[in-house]
Design a protein around this motif. Sequence first.
Motif, short mmCIF file in Angstrom:
data_model
loop_
_atom_site.label_atom_id
_atom_site.label_comp_id
_atom_site.label_asym_id
_atom_site.label_seq_id
_atom_site.Cartn_x
_atom_site.Cartn_y
_atom_site.Cartn_z
N ILE A 120 40.99 30.35 30.75
CA ILE A 120 40.65 29.11 30.47
C ILE A 120 39.20 28.89 30.63
O ILE A 120 38.32 28.39 29.87
CB ILE A 120 41.60 27.86 30.91
N ALA A 121 38.65 29.32 31.74
CA ALA A 121 37.40 29.19 32.02
C ALA A 121 36.55 30.08 31.24
O ALA A 121 35.50 29.83 30.85
CB ALA A 121 37.21 29.56 33.77
N LYS A 122 37.07 31.14 31.11
CA LYS A 122 36.22 31.91 30.08
C LYS A 122 36.14 31.47 28.65
O LYS A 122 35.05 31.65 28.04
CB LYS A 122 36.96 33.44 29.98
N THR A 123 37.30 30.98 28.03
CA THR A 123 37.27 30.47 26.74
C THR A 123 36.17 29.25 26.67
O THR A 123 35.66 29.00 25.63
CB THR A 123 38.64 29.74 26.46
N LEU A 124 36.28 28.28 27.69
CA LEU A 124 35.26 27.16 27.76
C LEU A 124 34.29 27.45 28.07
O LEU A 124 33.18 26.59 28.50
CB LEU A 124 35.99 26.18 28.61
N LYS A 125 33.76 28.85 28.51
CA LYS A 125 32.43 29.27 29.22
C LYS A 125 32.09 28.62 30.31
O LYS A 125 30.82 28.02 30.41
CB LYS A 125 31.39 29.15 27.82
N LEU A 126 32.91 28.38 31.33
CA LEU A 126 32.81 27.77 32.63
C LEU A 126 32.87 28.97 33.80
O LEU A 126 33.59 29.77 33.57
CB LEU A 126 33.78 26.68 32.86
N ASP A 127 31.96 28.82 34.64
CA ASP A 127 32.05 29.55 36.11
C ASP A 127 33.30 29.15 36.36
O ASP A 127 34.07 28.36 36.48
CB ASP A 127 30.94 29.41 36.96
N PHE A 128 34.12 30.27 37.02
CA PHE A 128 35.27 30.60 37.60
C PHE A 128 35.18 30.23 39.08
O PHE A 128 34.57 31.10 39.57
CB PHE A 128 36.37 31.68 37.31
N TYR A 129 35.81 29.30 39.90
CA TYR A 129 35.81 29.29 41.26
C TYR A 129 37.26 29.14 41.81
O TYR A 129 38.18 28.56 41.17
CB TYR A 129 34.95 27.87 41.89
N PHE A 130 37.59 29.52 43.02
CA PHE A 130 38.86 29.77 43.45
C PHE A 130 39.15 29.44 44.96
O PHE A 130 38.04 29.86 45.63
CB PHE A 130 39.53 31.01 43.06
N SER A 131 40.19 28.74 45.33
CA SER A 131 40.65 28.31 46.60
C SER A 131 42.06 28.37 46.72
O SER A 131 42.90 28.27 46.02
CB SER A 131 40.07 27.24 47.12
N GLY A 132 42.54 29.21 48.08
CA GLY A 132 43.84 29.36 48.27
C GLY A 132 44.41 28.21 49.02
O GLY A 132 43.68 26.98 49.20
N ALA A 133 45.54 28.25 49.91
CA ALA A 133 45.85 26.96 50.63
C ALA A 133 44.73 26.27 51.52
O ALA A 133 43.90 27.36 52.08
CB ALA A 133 47.19 27.23 51.46
N VAL A 134 44.73 25.34 51.75
CA VAL A 134 43.78 24.57 52.44
C VAL A 134 44.35 23.74 53.63
O VAL A 134 45.37 22.88 53.37
CB VAL A 134 42.65 23.50 51.71
N LEU A 135 43.95 24.21 55.00
CA LEU A 135 44.64 23.64 56.07
C LEU A 135 43.73 22.55 56.61
O LEU A 135 44.23 21.98 57.43
CB LEU A 135 45.08 24.57 56.96
N GLU A 136 42.41 22.87 56.57
CA GLU A 136 41.32 21.84 56.92
C GLU A 136 40.47 21.39 55.85
O GLU A 136 40.26 22.07 54.96
CB GLU A 136 40.51 22.53 58.28
N PRO A 137 40.08 19.98 56.23
CA PRO A 137 39.15 19.36 55.06
C PRO A 137 37.90 20.35 54.81
O PRO A 137 37.35 20.32 53.56
CB PRO A 137 38.89 18.16 55.56
N TYR A 138 37.26 20.92 56.10
CA TYR A 138 36.02 21.48 55.76
C TYR A 138 36.06 22.65 55.04
O TYR A 138 35.01 23.21 54.50
CB TYR A 138 35.26 21.94 57.23
N LYS A 139 37.37 23.41 54.55
CA LYS A 139 37.49 24.34 53.58
C LYS A 139 37.06 24.03 52.25
O LYS A 139 36.55 24.92 51.48
CB LYS A 139 38.84 24.76 53.86
N LEU A 140 37.07 22.80 51.93
CA LEU A 140 36.78 22.23 50.96
C LEU A 140 35.25 21.50 50.67
O LEU A 140 34.55 22.00 49.73
CB LEU A 140 37.75 21.07 50.16
N VAL A 141 34.95 20.79 51.74
CA VAL A 141 33.63 20.15 51.80
C VAL A 141 32.60 20.76 52.48
O VAL A 141 31.45 20.37 52.22
CB VAL A 141 33.89 18.65 52.27
#
Length: 332
Positions: A96-117
């Motif tokens: 879907i990212a490829k079709t919409l010409k968007l860069d693809f980013y990924f994250s697995g399970a997050v246990l602490e907020p700093y992993k996102l922000v």
Amino acid sequence: MSLFSTKKQIREEVSRLMDEKLLDVSRDIIQHLERGITSKELRTTLDSMDIKNIELKDTKKQHFLFETVLKLVAKNFNVYLYSVPGAGKTYMAQEIAKTLKLDFYFSGAVLEPYKLVGYKSAKGDYIETDFYRCFKNGGLFLFDEMDASNPEALITINAALANGFLDFPIGRVVAHERFRLIGAGNTNGIDIGNGYTARQQLDIATLDRFIFLEMPYDEKLEERFARGFAFGKQYLDRFLAARKIVVSEKLPLICSTRSLILGLRLISIGHSWKEAFEMTILKTALPKIKDRVYSLIEGYMKSGTSPVIIKKESEVVKEAAKKTIGKPPVKK
């Protein structure tokens, strides 16, 4: 057939034929795109994202939910895909990212907020995350294993999904107009049974931000995969029989699309179907379970019908007892 006497007649006839052809093509495009949202709405959305050409020519190689999810993501819905393992959620997000010409980013399970922000180092430098880069600069972010994440950590992004902005350690950031997000997991975030011991119930306020879609295995897609391998059809028949056995007998085994592809690759380099099974779907099975699965598969291959699930002796006795309870004794 009458001949044209003037160039004007020729031009008019060519114009008429071109109009008919364009009308046919237009109808095909509209029928293709209007399943879910109108072609005009989708085109407006894609134009606003500077996407002039959307490639749908390879959709036959995609999961049957691909176009549905594509349209939802293009319209800026946050989609949560849940399924049994190995159904192709990550691959779909990448496509879907490829079709919409968007860069693809990924994250697995997050246990602490700093992993996102992110966070600030001892020197005061901001340590960025993929979520920050995607949120600020645009792209498609796949939040995989959401249901294995800490629910308190996920609450951090509620404002980002609902309001389009989020407070990072360096200040408030407004979401880029091309920021898109897909969540994925093995459960629906509430029902965490079926052996998923590492999963957790998610906060209802987080779940409320998502459109939910269950993503089952796509057997037609699996059949197309199998056709690309020598003896692929024979292996697929045994594989699908094994899947039915696993479901019917509630065995702790996984017959996923991922394991099918691994098995097809193994037979392509000379392994037998049993060897491929041993290294994929039966790798954790006890010997007596393996023997039972093989026996039922062989019966299926000989009869050409669905594998007959043999009931345990205790179950047969219980059913017979239920049928006789309350019945008068048989007169001799």
